[in-house]
Design a protein around this motif. Structure first.
Motif, mmCIF file in Angstrom:
data_model
loop_
_atom_site.group_PDB
_atom_site.id
_atom_site.type_symbol
_atom_site.label_atom_id
_atom_site.label_comp_id
_atom_site.label_asym_id
_atom_site.label_seq_id
_atom_site.Cartn_x
_atom_site.Cartn_y
_atom_site.Cartn_z
ATOM 1 N N MET A 122 0.839 -1.175 0.000
ATOM 2 C CA MET A 122 0.000 0.000 0.000
ATOM 3 C C MET A 122 0.883 1.237 0.000
ATOM 4 O O MET A 122 1.858 1.301 0.719
ATOM 5 C CB MET A 122 -0.894 -0.013 1.239
ATOM 6 C CG MET A 122 -1.738 1.207 1.350
ATOM 7 S SD MET A 122 -2.848 1.204 2.746
ATOM 8 C CE MET A 122 -1.715 1.384 4.087
ATOM 9 N N ARG A 123 0.510 2.157 -0.799
ATOM 10 C CA ARG A 123 1.264 3.395 -0.833
ATOM 11 C C ARG A 123 0.828 4.281 0.314
ATOM 12 O O ARG A 123 -0.347 4.579 0.498
ATOM 13 C CB ARG A 123 1.031 4.098 -2.158
ATOM 14 C CG ARG A 123 1.682 3.352 -3.304
ATOM 15 C CD ARG A 123 1.480 3.985 -4.627
ATOM 16 N NE ARG A 123 1.369 5.433 -4.551
ATOM 17 C CZ ARG A 123 1.147 6.197 -5.590
ATOM 18 N NH1 ARG A 123 1.000 5.656 -6.751
ATOM 19 N NH2 ARG A 123 1.052 7.492 -5.464
ATOM 20 N N ALA A 124 1.800 4.695 1.090
ATOM 21 C CA ALA A 124 1.503 5.504 2.271
ATOM 22 C C ALA A 124 0.972 6.880 1.868
ATOM 23 O O ALA A 124 0.150 7.463 2.580
ATOM 24 C CB ALA A 124 2.743 5.644 3.132
ATOM 25 N N ARG A 125 1.410 7.375 0.729
ATOM 26 C CA ARG A 125 0.974 8.704 0.293
ATOM 27 C C ARG A 125 -0.521 8.725 0.033
ATOM 28 O O ARG A 125 -1.220 9.652 0.435
ATOM 29 C CB ARG A 125 1.735 9.109 -0.961
ATOM 30 C CG ARG A 125 1.378 10.499 -1.446
ATOM 31 C CD ARG A 125 2.133 10.870 -2.730
ATOM 32 N NE ARG A 125 1.835 12.195 -3.162
ATOM 33 C CZ ARG A 125 0.754 12.549 -3.847
ATOM 34 N NH1 ARG A 125 -0.143 11.631 -4.157
ATOM 35 N NH2 ARG A 125 0.553 13.793 -4.218
ATOM 36 N N SER A 126 -1.050 7.712 -0.646
ATOM 37 C CA SER A 126 -2.481 7.700 -0.948
ATOM 38 C C SER A 126 -3.316 7.564 0.329
ATOM 39 O O SER A 126 -4.370 8.186 0.451
ATOM 40 C CB SER A 126 -2.820 6.581 -1.935
ATOM 41 O OG SER A 126 -2.486 5.323 -1.395
ATOM 42 N N ALA A 127 -2.837 6.789 1.288
ATOM 43 C CA ALA A 127 -3.548 6.662 2.561
ATOM 44 C C ALA A 127 -3.505 7.981 3.327
ATOM 45 O O ALA A 127 -4.502 8.383 3.940
ATOM 46 C CB ALA A 127 -2.947 5.539 3.391
ATOM 47 N N SER A 170 -7.891 1.278 -1.015
ATOM 48 C CA SER A 170 -8.426 -0.083 -0.954
ATOM 49 C C SER A 170 -7.637 -1.034 -1.849
ATOM 50 O O SER A 170 -7.347 -2.171 -1.453
ATOM 51 C CB SER A 170 -9.894 -0.097 -1.372
ATOM 52 O OG SER A 170 -10.653 0.707 -0.523
ATOM 53 N N THR A 171 -7.287 -0.579 -3.042
ATOM 54 C CA THR A 171 -6.498 -1.399 -3.946
ATOM 55 C C THR A 171 -5.123 -1.682 -3.358
ATOM 56 O O THR A 171 -4.630 -2.813 -3.436
ATOM 57 C CB THR A 171 -6.359 -0.701 -5.311
ATOM 58 O OG1 THR A 171 -7.654 -0.442 -5.829
ATOM 59 C CG2 THR A 171 -5.577 -1.551 -6.286
ATOM 60 N N GLY A 172 -4.512 -0.683 -2.770
ATOM 61 C CA GLY A 172 -3.203 -0.877 -2.147
ATOM 62 C C GLY A 172 -3.249 -1.871 -1.006
ATOM 63 O O GLY A 172 -2.364 -2.724 -0.863
ATOM 64 N N ILE A 173 -4.286 -1.801 -0.183
ATOM 65 C CA ILE A 173 -4.424 -2.750 0.924
ATOM 66 C C ILE A 173 -4.635 -4.157 0.388
ATOM 67 O O ILE A 173 -4.036 -5.123 0.889
ATOM 68 C CB ILE A 173 -5.586 -2.325 1.847
ATOM 69 C CG1 ILE A 173 -5.214 -1.051 2.595
ATOM 70 C CG2 ILE A 173 -5.933 -3.435 2.838
ATOM 71 C CD1 ILE A 173 -6.354 -0.438 3.377
#
Length: 85
Positions: free
Chosen positions: A1-6, A61-64
């Motif tokens: 998961m990308r931390a930036r998007s979260a 959601s996709t990253g997770i």
């Protein structure tokens, strides 16, 4: 998961709550009953996030899902290797 998007999604969700809450706190009636302003701000924030934050939510959601799939694959690979030995 990308931390930036979260991080972006979490920040936008917080803004969707605190901006309406701050605006409502300018009204004298809601200043006295801050809990009512908080409830209204939560409902407004939920509505705004459902309408406008669909893309950041999809990215998170996709990253997770990708992270969990990769972790599951790694665990299944280890189980196959352990069973072979």
């Amino acid at each position: 998961m990308r931390a930036r998007s979260a991080f972006v999604y979490a920040l936008l969700r917080l803004l969707a709550f605190f901006v309406p809450f701050g605006i409502m706190m300018l009204f004298p009636v809601l200043r006295e009953q801050y809990w009512l302003a908080a409830i209204f701000a939560a409902l407004i924030g939920l509505s705004l996030s459902m309408l406008f934050l669909r893309r950041p939510l999809d990215e998170v959601s996709t990253g997770i899902a990708e992270t969990r799939a990769a972790r599951k694959r790694a665990e299944s690979d280890e189980a196959v290797e352990d069973a072979a030995n």
